[in-house]
Design an enzyme around this catalytic site. Structure first.
Site, PDB file in Angstrom:
ATOM      1  N   ARG A 172       0.735  -1.334  -0.031  1.00 19.90           N
ATOM      2  CA  ARG A 172      -0.130  -0.013   0.054  1.00 19.90           C
ATOM      3  C   ARG A 172       0.894   1.155   0.008  1.00 19.90           C
ATOM      4  NH1 ARG A 172      -1.909   0.681   4.327  1.00 19.90           N
ATOM      5  NH2 ARG A 172      -1.097  -1.141   5.547  1.00 19.90           N
ATOM      6  N   TYR A 224      -1.450  -3.565  -7.091  1.00 21.10           N
ATOM      7  CA  TYR A 224      -1.312  -4.356  -6.037  1.00 21.10           C
ATOM      8  C   TYR A 224      -2.013  -4.293  -4.903  1.00 21.10           C
ATOM      9  CZ  TYR A 224       1.136  -6.805  -2.151  1.00 21.10           C
ATOM     10  OH  TYR A 224       1.208  -7.499  -1.123  1.00 21.10           O
ATOM     11  N   GLY A 225      -2.524  -5.413  -4.373  1.00 24.68           N
ATOM     12  CA  GLY A 225      -3.404  -5.709  -3.132  1.00 24.68           C
ATOM     13  C   GLY A 225      -4.271  -4.487  -2.670  1.00 24.68           C
ATOM     14  N   LYS A 268      -9.710  -2.528   1.708  1.00 25.50           N
ATOM     15  CA  LYS A 268      -9.200  -1.540   2.804  1.00 25.50           C
ATOM     16  C   LYS A 268      -9.994  -0.157   2.230  1.00 25.50           C
ATOM     17  CE  LYS A 268      -7.048  -3.637   5.546  1.00 25.50           C
ATOM     18  NZ  LYS A 268      -5.711  -4.352   5.271  1.00 25.50           N
ATOM     19  N   HIS A 327     -10.696  -2.559  11.529  1.00 27.89           N
ATOM     20  CA  HIS A 327      -9.202  -3.435  11.093  1.00 27.89           C
ATOM     21  C   HIS A 327      -8.968  -4.371  12.125  1.00 27.89           C
ATOM     22  CE1 HIS A 327      -4.796  -3.387   9.373  1.00 27.89           C
ATOM     23  NE2 HIS A 327      -5.676  -4.443   8.639  1.00 27.89           N
ATOM     24  N   SER A 331      -1.333  -3.528  10.404  1.00 30.25           N
ATOM     25  CA  SER A 331      -0.751  -4.394   9.258  1.00 30.25           C
ATOM     26  C   SER A 331       0.235  -5.348   9.625  1.00 30.25           C
ATOM     27  CB  SER A 331      -0.396  -3.657   7.853  1.00 30.25           C
ATOM     28  OG  SER A 331      -1.953  -3.048   7.574  1.00 30.25           O
ATOM     29  N   ALA A 332       0.274  -6.546   9.148  1.00 32.43           N
ATOM     30  CA  ALA A 332       1.309  -7.453   9.375  1.00 32.43           C
ATOM     31  C   ALA A 332       1.984  -7.371  11.036  1.00 32.43           C
ATOM     32  CB  ALA A 332       2.725  -6.836   8.799  1.00 32.43           C
ATOM     33  N   CYS A 333       0.766  -7.265  11.933  1.00 35.34           N
ATOM     34  CA  CYS A 333       1.130  -7.570  13.369  1.00 35.34           C
ATOM     35  C   CYS A 333       0.393  -8.529  13.791  1.00 35.34           C
ATOM     36  CB  CYS A 333       0.685  -6.233  14.069  1.00 35.34           C
ATOM     37  SG  CYS A 333       2.017  -5.157  13.663  1.00 35.34           S
ATOM     38  N   ASP A 353      -8.980 -10.030   8.930  1.00 36.67           N
ATOM     39  CA  ASP A 353      -8.531  -8.560   8.972  1.00 36.67           C
ATOM     40  C   ASP A 353      -9.665  -7.487   9.159  1.00 36.67           C
ATOM     41  OD1 ASP A 353      -6.315  -7.207   7.771  1.00 36.67           O
ATOM     42  OD2 ASP A 353      -7.532  -6.637   5.811  1.00 36.67           O
ATOM     43  N   ASN A 357       6.358  -8.427   1.967  1.00 39.18           N
ATOM     44  CA  ASN A 357       4.868  -7.955   1.855  1.00 39.18           C
ATOM     45  C   ASN A 357       4.220  -9.110   0.904  1.00 39.18           C
ATOM     46  OD1 ASN A 357       2.521  -6.969   2.811  1.00 39.18           O
ATOM     47  ND2 ASN A 357       2.485  -5.707   1.118  1.00 39.18           N
ATOM     48  N   ARG A 399       2.224 -12.361  -0.879  1.00 38.76           N
ATOM     49  CA  ARG A 399       0.898 -12.387  -0.127  1.00 38.76           C
ATOM     50  C   ARG A 399       0.413 -13.744  -0.948  1.00 38.76           C
ATOM     51  NH1 ARG A 399      -1.519  -8.620   4.032  1.00 38.76           N
ATOM     52  NH2 ARG A 399       0.197  -7.444   4.364  1.00 38.76           N
ATOM     53  N   GLY A 443       0.735 -20.096  18.856  1.00 36.30           N
ATOM     54  CA  GLY A 443      -0.582 -21.121  19.658  1.00 36.30           C
ATOM     55  C   GLY A 443      -0.580 -20.826  20.687  1.00 36.30           C
ATOM     56  N   ASN A 474      -0.580 -17.855  22.161  1.00 37.81           N
ATOM     57  CA  ASN A 474      -1.334 -16.609  22.671  1.00 37.81           C
ATOM     58  C   ASN A 474      -2.721 -16.849  23.215  1.00 37.81           C
ATOM     59  OD1 ASN A 474       0.590 -15.012  21.537  1.00 37.81           O
ATOM     60  ND2 ASN A 474      -0.057 -15.059  19.757  1.00 37.81           N
TER      61      ASN A 474
HETATM   62  P1  GTP Z   1      -2.215  -7.799   7.399  1.00 36.25           P
HETATM   63  O1  GTP Z   1      -2.708  -9.023   6.509  1.00 36.25           O
HETATM   64  O2  GTP Z   1      -1.197  -6.952   6.824  1.00 36.25           O
HETATM   65  O3  GTP Z   1      -3.354  -6.982   8.098  1.00 36.25           O
HETATM   66  O4  GTP Z   1      -1.241  -8.647   8.593  1.00 36.25           O
HETATM   67  P2  GTP Z   1      -1.848  -9.435   9.852  1.00 36.25           P
HETATM   68  O5  GTP Z   1      -2.041  -8.519  10.985  1.00 36.25           O
HETATM   69  O6  GTP Z   1      -2.854 -10.597   9.549  1.00 36.25           O
HETATM   70  O7  GTP Z   1      -0.404 -10.108  10.358  1.00 36.25           O
HETATM   71  P3  GTP Z   1       0.044 -11.690  10.102  1.00 36.25           P
HETATM   72  O8  GTP Z   1      -0.811 -12.561  10.863  1.00 36.25           O
HETATM   73  O9  GTP Z   1      -0.102 -12.066   8.763  1.00 36.25           O
HETATM   74  O10 GTP Z   1       1.432 -11.582  10.899  1.00 36.25           O
HETATM   75  C1  GTP Z   1       2.467 -10.835  10.237  1.00 36.25           C
HETATM   76  C2  GTP Z   1       3.784 -11.374  10.613  1.00 36.25           C
HETATM   77  O11 GTP Z   1       3.900 -11.457  11.912  1.00 36.25           O
HETATM   78  C3  GTP Z   1       4.163 -12.638  10.192  1.00 36.25           C
HETATM   79  O12 GTP Z   1       5.515 -12.746   9.677  1.00 36.25           O
HETATM   80  C4  GTP Z   1       3.914 -13.610  11.656  1.00 36.25           C
HETATM   81  O13 GTP Z   1       5.126 -14.658  11.423  1.00 36.25           O
HETATM   82  C5  GTP Z   1       4.319 -12.722  12.452  1.00 36.25           C
HETATM   83  N1  GTP Z   1       3.459 -12.853  13.958  1.00 36.25           N
HETATM   84  C6  GTP Z   1       2.270 -13.271  13.926  1.00 36.25           C
HETATM   85  N2  GTP Z   1       1.925 -13.513  15.267  1.00 36.25           N
HETATM   86  C7  GTP Z   1       3.091 -13.661  15.981  1.00 36.25           C
HETATM   87  C8  GTP Z   1       3.139 -13.942  17.141  1.00 36.25           C
HETATM   88  O14 GTP Z   1       2.373 -14.222  18.258  1.00 36.25           O
HETATM   89  N3  GTP Z   1       4.544 -13.711  17.783  1.00 36.25           N
HETATM   90  C9  GTP Z   1       5.739 -13.275  16.785  1.00 36.25           C
HETATM   91  N4  GTP Z   1       6.862 -13.007  17.176  1.00 36.25           N
HETATM   92  N5  GTP Z   1       5.343 -12.917  15.336  1.00 36.25           N
HETATM   93  C10 GTP Z   1       4.170 -13.153  15.052  1.00 36.25           C
HETATM   94  C1  SPV Z   2      -2.839  -4.719   5.237  1.00 41.47           C
HETATM   95  O1  SPV Z   2      -1.895  -3.945   4.836  1.00 41.47           O
HETATM   96  O2  SPV Z   2      -3.365  -4.250   6.292  1.00 41.47           O
HETATM   97  C2  SPV Z   2      -3.294  -5.723   4.663  1.00 41.47           C
HETATM   98  C3  SPV Z   2      -3.135  -5.866   3.142  1.00 41.47           C
HETATM   99  O3  SPV Z   2      -4.464  -6.491   5.078  1.00 41.47           O
HETATM  100  S1  SPV Z   2      -3.501  -4.804   1.949  1.00 41.47           S
HETATM  101  O4  SPV Z   2      -4.825  -5.370   1.316  1.00 41.47           O
HETATM  102  O5  SPV Z   2      -2.750  -4.596   0.858  1.00 41.47           O
HETATM  103  O6  SPV Z   2      -4.055  -3.691   2.839  1.00 41.47           O
HETATM  104 MN    MN Z   3      -4.917  -5.711   7.257  1.00 48.03          MN
END
Ligand code: GTP
Ligand code: SPV
Ligand code: MN
Length: 587
Positions: A69, A197-198, A206, A226, A248-250, A277, A369, A371, A497, A499
């Site tokens: 994005r 892209y995405g 989004k 979100h 994102s990606a957390c 998401d 990033n 996917r 797991g 968590n």
């Molecule tokens: P978007 O699709 O961008 O919104 O991301 P998301 O929030 O769905 O994140 P996702 O579950 O894809 O995780 C993103 C990254 O965080 C990956 O590389 C995972 O391996 C890492 N991750 C997820 N959960 C954990 C966790 O509990 N601990 C750690 N250390 N890393 C994690």
């Molecule tokens: C994010 O960035 O939070 C995503 C991927 O879930 S995207 O669809 O590119 O926004």
């Molecule tokens: Mn997202």
């Protein structure tokens, strides 16, 4: 396919601008999609993967400059600048239309216009909403057909209504200098140019389901967030639902599909994934908050997904999936990414399209990033309520982010308003999901910084108003942090797991089954209340990640004060009160 006048008139108008060679309406049939896959394979837009190992799967590579994005080129074009607020980029609507139509002019020449009617949410549900996306990219059509419910049935439900979201996507020549993702909340319209892209181009995601929908939600009394949605089933077979907002990606996809640790599994605990998401939430007839996932698939981060971290996601990608910007293993025509396994292919093509030897190369095979786009129904733990038209009742709302220090593993807010405060002060390290620097801490309220379609101050007020309306039936609000580190930069908490150990505490708190320790920021678990059965975490590490450090929070308060100052008189007074309350408790 439809006689809807507003639809036909708008398509006619757009046709006059982009000037396509022909028009194809997406009817949602497998035959039509299969034909499009063939055309895209012939043109090289996608590559068919090994039919035995990955049936119905394809690989796509985007331009090197178009892999995430682009927040600095994402605009909210409300009539008044102040309605977009200090956290959004703004452009005057007429100026924006002129600029965009100029870029889009004749951009479909020699190309086909695909008309995608889609429903966000189960077709026909009162909680669902309809959009139409025009695109010149088959890749977008194929992704939308996984991520949303598309086709004739959507138009039938729409009838002659004018209540639908317009979306124009023009790939143009993917020029980053002319790339814009523009939203016109007051016109129910989205225009995206020069990307493929995405989140920039799958306009249901989004752009509609968060930026436009958050604005609709404020006006109509509901919430577009979100957030993942999961169901936690206990050994008695009772299921409680949690929604969680992480940037994102957390970790949303990972948490939504979590596999319980052995001890829990053998007792009968199970996690059901409703969404990974986005959540649309509304007060139900019983006064509780009910949520649906408006999407129909997962657009998940590939790197780090493996048999151990997220077997459910991996399993969801084994058929009918589109992979974007991962490495292509030429030996068996499959895909690979960093963190899939310890055996990278030697004879491969990297995400940039160059020959790549995973054994000898230092460069990455897959983009961070990169996917997968996988149908939700593929997921082994998809909730039986996934297609429910009423959604699921939410017991707890969880906020979280990546914070090496300061934020404890989990804490509960004092009440709803304090929970809104907790969401508003969220901060997290940036990730590869958006273009720009990675690992920089920034404020990302409710994980909505890049996705709120109007003034963030008004958005917080809307959260406060929702709480007042829900009263004592409002979900309890928590904050988690899976990413606390020691001084050497190692994660203190194993995550994934495990968590579930935290989710269990959250549900027990909701049920009033467990006491907690009051701290200045909220209620933190007593270490003995976190189940550590079959768990290798050292007792001192658990104590450490449950600690609230006053000095760190004092400096946090300074950061919050500075952040809040940006919102001027549209910062709800209640949040100023909450901040003062925190200051007092810290002193
Ligand atoms: P978007 O699709 O961008 O919104 O991301 P998301 O929030 O769905 O994140 P996702 O579950 O894809 O995780 C993103 C990254 O965080 C990956 O590389 C995972 O391996 C890492 N991750 C997820 N959960 C954990 C966790 O509990 N601990 C750690 N250390 N890393 C994690
Ligand atoms: C994010 O960035 O939070 C995503 C991927 O879930 S995207 O669809 O590119 O926004
Ligand atoms: Mn997202």
């Amino acid at each position: 396919m439809t006689k809807n006048k507003s639809v036909l008139a708008w398509i006619d108008e757009m046709k006059g601008i982009v000037n396509p060679d022909n028009i194809v309406w997406i009817d949602g049939s497998e035959e039509q999609l299969e034909e499009l896959r063939k055309i895209a394979c012939e043109s090289g837009e996608i590559t068919k993967l090994n039919e035995e190992k990955l049936p119905g799967c394809y690989l796509h590579r985007t331009a090197e400059n178009d892999v995430a994005r682009v927040e600095d080129r994402t605009l909210i074009c409300s009539r008044k600048k102040e309605d977009a607020g200090p956290t959004n980029n703004w452009k005057e609507p007429q100026e924006a239309y002129d600029m965009l139509y100029d870029i889009a002019k004749n951009s479909y020449q020699g190309r086909t216009m695909y008309v995608i009617p889609y429903s966000m949410g189960p077709i026909g549900s009162k909680l669902s909403k309809i959009g139409i996306e025009l695109t010149d990219s088959i890749y977008v059509v194929l992704n939308m057909a996984i991520m949303t419910r598309v086709g004739t049935k959507v138009l039938e439900v729409l009838g002659d209504s004018n209540d639908w979201v317009r979306g124009l996507h023009c790939k143009c020549d993917v020029n980053p200098e002319k790339r814009y993702i523009c939203h016109f909340p007051e016109d129910n319209t989205i225009i995206s140019v020069n990307s493929a892209y995405g989140g920039n181009v799958l306009l249901g995601k989004k752009c509609f389901a968060l930026r436009i929908a958050s604005y609709l939600g404020k006006n109509e009394g509901w919430m577009a967030e979100h957030m993942l949605i999961l169901g936690l089933e206990n050994p008695k077979g009772e299921v409680k639902y949690i929604s969680a907002a992480f940037p994102s990606a957390c970790g949303k996809t990972n948490l939504a599909m979590l596999i319980p640790p052995e001890g829990y599994k053998s007792k009968g605990y199970k996690i059901w994934c409703v969404g990974d998401d986005i959540a649309w939430m509304r007060k139900g007839e019983d006064g509780r908050l009910w949520a649906i996932n408006p999407e129909n698939g997962f657009f998940g981060v590939a790197p780090g997904t493996n048999k151990k971290s997220n077997p459910n996601a991996l399993s969801a990608t084994q058929k009918g999936t589109i992979f974007t910007n991962v490495a292509h293993n030429l030996d068996d025509n499959t895909v690979w990414w960093e963190g899939l396994d310890k055996n990278p292919p030697e004879n491969a093509i990297d995400w940039k399209g160059n020959p790549w030897n995973g054994k000898t190369s230092d460069a990455k095979g897959a983009h961070p990033n990169s996917r997968f786009t996988a149908p939700a129904e593929n997921c082994p733990c998809i909730s039986p309520e996934f297609n429910s038209t009423t959604g699921v009742p939410i017991s707890a709302i969880v906020f979280g982010g990546r914070r090496a220090k300061t934020t404890p593993l989990v804490y509960q807010s004092r009440d709803w308003n304090n929970g809104v405060f907790v969401g508003s002060i969220m901060a997290s390290e940036t990730t590869a999901a958006a273009a720009g620097a990675v690992g920089v801490i920034r404020r990302d309220p409710m994980a909505m910084l890049p996705f709120c379609g109007y003034h963030m101050g008004d958005y917080w007020q809307h959260w406060l108003d929702m709480g007042a309306e829900l009263g004592d039936k409002a979900p309890k609000i928590f904050n988690v942090n899976w990413f606390r580190m020691d001084d050497e930069g190692n994660y203190l908490w194993p995550g994934f797991g495990d968590n579930l150990r935290v989710l269990e505490w959250i549900i027990r708190r909701c049920e009033g089954e467990v006491e907690a320790k009051e701290t200045p920021i909220g209620y933190v678990p007593y270490a003995e209340d976190i189940n550590v059965e079959d768990f290798e975490l050292k007792a001192e590490d658990l104590e450490e990640i449950l600690t609230v450090d006053n000095d760190q929070w004092q400096s946090e308060v300074e950061g919050i004060t500075e952040f809040y100052a940006r919102f001027g008189n549209r910062l709800p007074e209640e949040l100023t009160r909450q901040l003062s309350g925190l200051k007092e408790r810290l002193n």
